[in-house]
Design a protein around this motif. Structure first.
Motif, PDB file in Angstrom:
ATOM      1  N   GLU A   1       5.150  13.168  -9.821  1.00 29.59           N
ATOM      2  CA  GLU A   1       5.175  13.738 -11.163  1.00 29.59           C
ATOM      3  C   GLU A   1       5.143  15.260 -11.106  1.00 29.59           C
ATOM      4  N   ASN A   2       5.499  15.894 -12.216  1.00 28.34           N
ATOM      5  CA  ASN A   2       5.440  17.354 -12.298  1.00 28.34           C
ATOM      6  C   ASN A   2       4.021  17.846 -12.059  1.00 28.34           C
ATOM      7  N   GLY A   3       3.899  18.915 -11.297  1.00 26.43           N
ATOM      8  CA  GLY A   3       2.606  19.557 -11.108  1.00 26.43           C
ATOM      9  C   GLY A   3       1.714  18.965 -10.041  1.00 26.43           C
ATOM     10  N   VAL A   4       2.211  17.982  -9.275  1.00 24.70           N
ATOM     11  CA  VAL A   4       1.348  17.349  -8.269  1.00 24.70           C
ATOM     12  C   VAL A   4       1.317  18.127  -6.952  1.00 24.70           C
ATOM     13  N   GLY A   5       2.213  19.116  -6.790  1.00 28.27           N
ATOM     14  CA  GLY A   5       2.155  19.944  -5.594  1.00 28.27           C
ATOM     15  C   GLY A   5       3.345  19.836  -4.660  1.00 28.27           C
ATOM     16  N   LYS A   6       4.436  19.231  -5.096  1.00 27.18           N
ATOM     17  CA  LYS A   6       5.611  19.088  -4.234  1.00 27.18           C
ATOM     18  C   LYS A   6       6.174  20.448  -3.838  1.00 27.18           C
ATOM     19  N   SER A   7       6.344  21.326  -4.816  1.00 26.67           N
ATOM     20  CA  SER A   7       6.878  22.658  -4.522  1.00 26.67           C
ATOM     21  C   SER A   7       5.904  23.458  -3.665  1.00 26.67           C
ATOM     22  N   THR A   8       4.619  23.306  -3.937  1.00 21.31           N
ATOM     23  CA  THR A   8       3.600  23.988  -3.129  1.00 21.31           C
ATOM     24  C   THR A   8       3.689  23.550  -1.678  1.00 21.31           C
ATOM     25  N   LEU A   9       3.851  22.265  -1.446  1.00 20.15           N
ATOM     26  CA  LEU A   9       3.957  21.753  -0.077  1.00 20.15           C
ATOM     27  C   LEU A   9       5.174  22.336   0.620  1.00 20.15           C
ATOM     28  N   LEU A  10       6.321  22.366  -0.040  1.00 21.07           N
ATOM     29  CA  LEU A  10       7.519  22.919   0.579  1.00 21.07           C
ATOM     30  C   LEU A  10       7.346  24.405   0.901  1.00 21.07           C
ATOM     31  N   ARG A  11       6.717  25.143   0.011  1.00 18.12           N
ATOM     32  CA  ARG A  11       6.518  26.576   0.257  1.00 18.12           C
ATOM     33  C   ARG A  11       5.593  26.811   1.459  1.00 18.12           C
ATOM     34  N   ILE A  12       4.610  25.960   1.633  1.00 17.83           N
ATOM     35  CA  ILE A  12       3.743  26.071   2.805  1.00 17.83           C
ATOM     36  C   ILE A  12       4.543  25.805   4.076  1.00 17.83           C
ATOM     37  N   LEU A  13       5.356  24.758   4.059  1.00 17.42           N
ATOM     38  CA  LEU A  13       6.148  24.417   5.240  1.00 17.42           C
ATOM     39  C   LEU A  13       7.171  25.504   5.557  1.00 17.42           C
ATOM     40  N   ALA A  14       7.650  26.190   4.525  1.00 13.96           N
ATOM     41  CA  ALA A  14       8.620  27.268   4.725  1.00 13.96           C
ATOM     42  C   ALA A  14       7.957  28.572   5.161  1.00 13.96           C
ATOM     43  N   GLY A  15       6.634  28.615   5.178  1.00 16.74           N
ATOM     44  CA  GLY A  15       5.927  29.832   5.565  1.00 16.74           C
ATOM     45  C   GLY A  15       5.803  30.857   4.461  1.00 16.74           C
ATOM     46  N   LEU A  16       6.030  30.434   3.210  1.00 15.97           N
ATOM     47  CA  LEU A  16       5.979  31.350   2.079  1.00 15.97           C
ATOM     48  C   LEU A  16       4.631  31.356   1.382  1.00 15.97           C
ATOM     49  N   SER A  17       3.776  30.395   1.701  1.00 12.34           N
ATOM     50  CA  SER A  17       2.453  30.300   1.093  1.00 12.34           C
ATOM     51  C   SER A  17       1.487  29.750   2.130  1.00 12.34           C
ATOM     52  N   PRO A  18       0.303  30.338   2.267  1.00 11.16           N
ATOM     53  CA  PRO A  18      -0.655  29.828   3.256  1.00 11.16           C
ATOM     54  C   PRO A  18      -1.419  28.620   2.722  1.00 11.16           C
ATOM     55  N   ALA A  19      -1.749  27.701   3.607  1.00  5.67           N
ATOM     56  CA  ALA A  19      -2.623  26.586   3.246  1.00  5.67           C
ATOM     57  C   ALA A  19      -4.073  27.027   3.390  1.00  5.67           C
TER      58      ALA A  19
END
Length: 220
Positions: free
Chosen positions: A41-59
């Motif tokens: 669903e929207n807002g569950v963190g899919k985009s956040t997960l991809l950005r972490i894997l791409a190195g654009l956002s730290p976990a």
């Protein structure tokens, strides 16, 4: 490294925004050459997960392994093998599409890139527009241009966040052709999509993100 070693392993990723937890120990494995759809669903963190894997956002916690080795920060030798396309095409409006492709070639150290770039532009139906500033492009043309830029360096791992967004029938046909080439090139793909028919057509398997965790099946 064993031949069975996954291309990427994600272990226990945690991410919060303020007091709002997004990922609560997310884990998944990507094998070489496969396409995995990630739904939720929207807002569950899919985009956040991809950005972490791409190195654009730290976990906040957890780890990402690349071919069995822990991936640290912006490791250029690995990051150059990972292509990412988010919700926005991220094209600079004053530059032409060919200038974007030339810059991508320089960043990735490509020498003989012209023929590949022109082939992508031709397949995307953008050859005639390649010298125009992308601010003159429709949103769908920008999306096709961003796909050309993403595919130019031939990354080993593709992270696509709703890549069919804003594409008309011509654009979807271009995307299909890229994904067909991906199979023969042995590229790995993690695809976020809300469209079940696209996941069914492109993905070898589908995972579901809910309550900050990755699951093998939909919620009951």
């Amino acid at each position: 490294m064993s031949a069975d070693t996954p291309l990427m392993e994600v272990q226990g990723l945690v991410k919060s925004y303020g007091f709002r937890p997004i990922l609560r120990g997310a884990a998944l494995t990507l094998h070489m050459g496969e396409c995995v759809a990630l739904r939720g669903e929207n807002g569950v963190g899919k985009s956040t997960l991809l950005r972490i894997l791409a190195g654009l956002s730290p976990a906040d916690a957890g780890s990402v392994l690349w071919r069995g080795r822990k991936l640290e920060g912006r490791d250029r030798s690995v990051r150059s093998q990972i292509g990412y396309l988010g919700h926005e095409p991220a094209l600079h409006g004053t530059l032409s599409l060919m200038q974007h492709l030339q810059f991508a070639a320089q960043v990735h150290g490509l020498i003989e890139w012209d023929d590949r770039a022109r082939g992508l532009l031709r397949s995307a139906g953008l050859s005639a527009a390649s010298s125009r500033p992308v601010r003159e492009f429709s949103r769908g043309m920008q999306q096709r241009g961003a796909l050309c830029r993403l595919w130019l360096p031939d990354p080993r791992l593709l992270l696509l966040d709703e890549p069919s967004s804003h594409l008309d029938a011509k654009g979807l046909s271009f995307l299909d052709s890229l994904l067909a080439q991906r199979r023969t090139a042995d590229q790995t793909l993690l695809l976020v999509t809300h469209r079940p028919e696209l996941a069914a057509r492109w993905a070898d398997r589908t995972l579901y993100l809910r309550q900050g965790m990755v699951h093998q099946s939909e919620a009951r």
